[in-house]
Scaffold this motif. Sequence first.
Motif, PDB file in Angstrom:
ATOM      1  N   ALA A 170      13.087  19.674 -15.865  1.00 21.81           N
ATOM      2  CA  ALA A 170      14.034  20.679 -15.375  1.00 21.81           C
ATOM      3  C   ALA A 170      14.582  20.289 -14.014  1.00 21.81           C
ATOM      4  N   ASN A 171      13.723  19.824 -13.114  1.00 19.24           N
ATOM      5  CA  ASN A 171      14.184  19.458 -11.787  1.00 19.24           C
ATOM      6  C   ASN A 171      15.072  18.214 -11.810  1.00 19.24           C
ATOM      7  N   THR A 172      14.774  17.303 -12.719  1.00 17.36           N
ATOM      8  CA  THR A 172      15.602  16.111 -12.830  1.00 17.36           C
ATOM      9  C   THR A 172      16.989  16.474 -13.332  1.00 17.36           C
ATOM     10  N   GLU A 173      17.060  17.387 -14.285  1.00 14.47           N
ATOM     11  CA  GLU A 173      18.360  17.862 -14.750  1.00 14.47           C
ATOM     12  C   GLU A 173      19.096  18.580 -13.625  1.00 14.47           C
ATOM     13  N   ALA A 174      18.372  19.338 -12.813  1.00 16.67           N
ATOM     14  CA  ALA A 174      18.993  20.025 -11.684  1.00 16.67           C
ATOM     15  C   ALA A 174      19.595  19.021 -10.702  1.00 16.67           C
ATOM     16  N   ALA A 175      18.944  17.860 -10.551  1.00 12.43           N
ATOM     17  CA  ALA A 175      19.484  16.823  -9.671  1.00 12.43           C
ATOM     18  C   ALA A 175      20.814  16.305 -10.198  1.00 12.43           C
TER      19      ALA A 175
END
Length: 537
Positions: free
Chosen positions: A52-57
């Motif tokens: 999820a955080n990688t997609e947010a990046a």
Amino acid sequence: MLKSNKALRGPFVRRRSIAVVVAATLGLGGCLSLQVDNPNTLNLDSVYSSAANTEAALIGGWKRLYGLMAGQGTNNGNSNCPGVVLAVWGNAITNVVGGTYLEGVSEPRVPIDNLNTLQCATRGPWYDVYSGIASGREAYQAIVNNHLKYGVINATTPDGDGTPMRLIFAKFLIAMGQLNAALRFDKVFLTDVTTPYGFTPTANDLKTYQEGLAHAKKLLREVISDSRAQPAFTFPTIWINGNALSRDELIRVCITYINRADVYGARTPTERNAVDWAGVLARLDSGITKDFFVDADPAVALTQSNWVNLSFSQTTIRINNRLLGPADTSGAYQTWLVTPLATRAPIQIITPDRRIHGAAGPTVTGTRFLYLTTNMTGGTTQPWVASRYRSIRYLTSTNDSGSFALNALASLDEQKFIRAEALYRLGRLTEAAALINPTRVAAGLKPIDANGIPAGRDCVPRKDNGACGDFFDAIQYEKRIELYPGSEADIFWYDARGWGKMLPGTPWHLPISGRELIQLGIPYYTFGGIGSPSTQP
């Protein structure tokens, strides 16, 4: 050598440096494999261990780039950059704001103060674009090396059916960033998904803008190839806010931006004339079939377009007389052009173009512009800056502003005018005329034909000496009027330099940010000012 944390977060790393080489490879059979040549997992920050955080990046990286394209860069702390300065250099707007805005509007042109810590034209665009690129590259590497998976995971799609789409979006982000840099700067760094995390560039890694344009087109073609190799997919609307871009639409967007690289990458009239216009014309048929947009929303950071909002300003920013002046049939514009700077005053245009004023007289509101009786207010009152014209295109309601709108990055209107120029360059004048006549006639102007603009007292546009313009003048005028504010502010600058219409001493590309020059140990340089290296030949 002075090292700046901001600089270290610029081109290649946004967090702590880790010298690990990534060699991500494409799998066979058209699949974007998660296998890598180097089996060692990158020791990326913990944020990248989360899908999820990688997609947010990825989403954050796109917003950073969109902020630049929409004229609201973030890295230099000034939300109107670089759109204001580039639109001034493209003779679309004028402004009386102090600081680096005033530097851009100065006549005679002055060199860019490239050491200014809040330099509007260079600092923000340089760091924002490479920060966006870094987001895409790091996210790609994190997905591959941390074996992150998205969507349905089964025997058919063991890596997750949504994972290839995210890798493609990461590549798209890098490609768009590289193109943005190559269109603006004289030199660029080249990077892709294999660039090592934490790699620190040196002056020797800098490449020419021509190499940057070629690299950007290569990356865009990779996105096209990767997309075609995958089953149909659609980006979630949260990625490019409000724009659920399908696989086929993404391919069309990439083709459109390859055309932009060729057309707008030309720095001079010689380069613009040498563009492969037949290739541009052929690609237009495979380009976008609807506006490529971002849905502006005040509740979603970096989705609004300050450039659109500034386009209808009535105080510090107004329409440049050089945008509307070619429509004047009274001679007022020609007189203004030859009047000494110190004694110039705002002019009133008389024209048959009903976009500028109504049939009842020059003070009657036109369909696109409004004549004001008030003077501009702001940091300077130099008479050569002043204008009495305001845009009303996006002023009809709140929902039409850059805060609440489908803000186009690449529009069908823009593609129409690129097609018209291509047809003109290829000698297909009747076809080119058919493209621009609908808006001319609707505005009250006479249609053109293969012979050009009909002569007469009401001919529009006119050359700076008052003579009736030629066929290409009509294309240029129509594009500038119809696209204001249109897509990106940059387009006015790109066109002005490629058509040879910039004021002497206007930079036709940007120097690397002075902060980056210090970081790289490169002697200070800048562009702009009469007689500078950036003056058009």
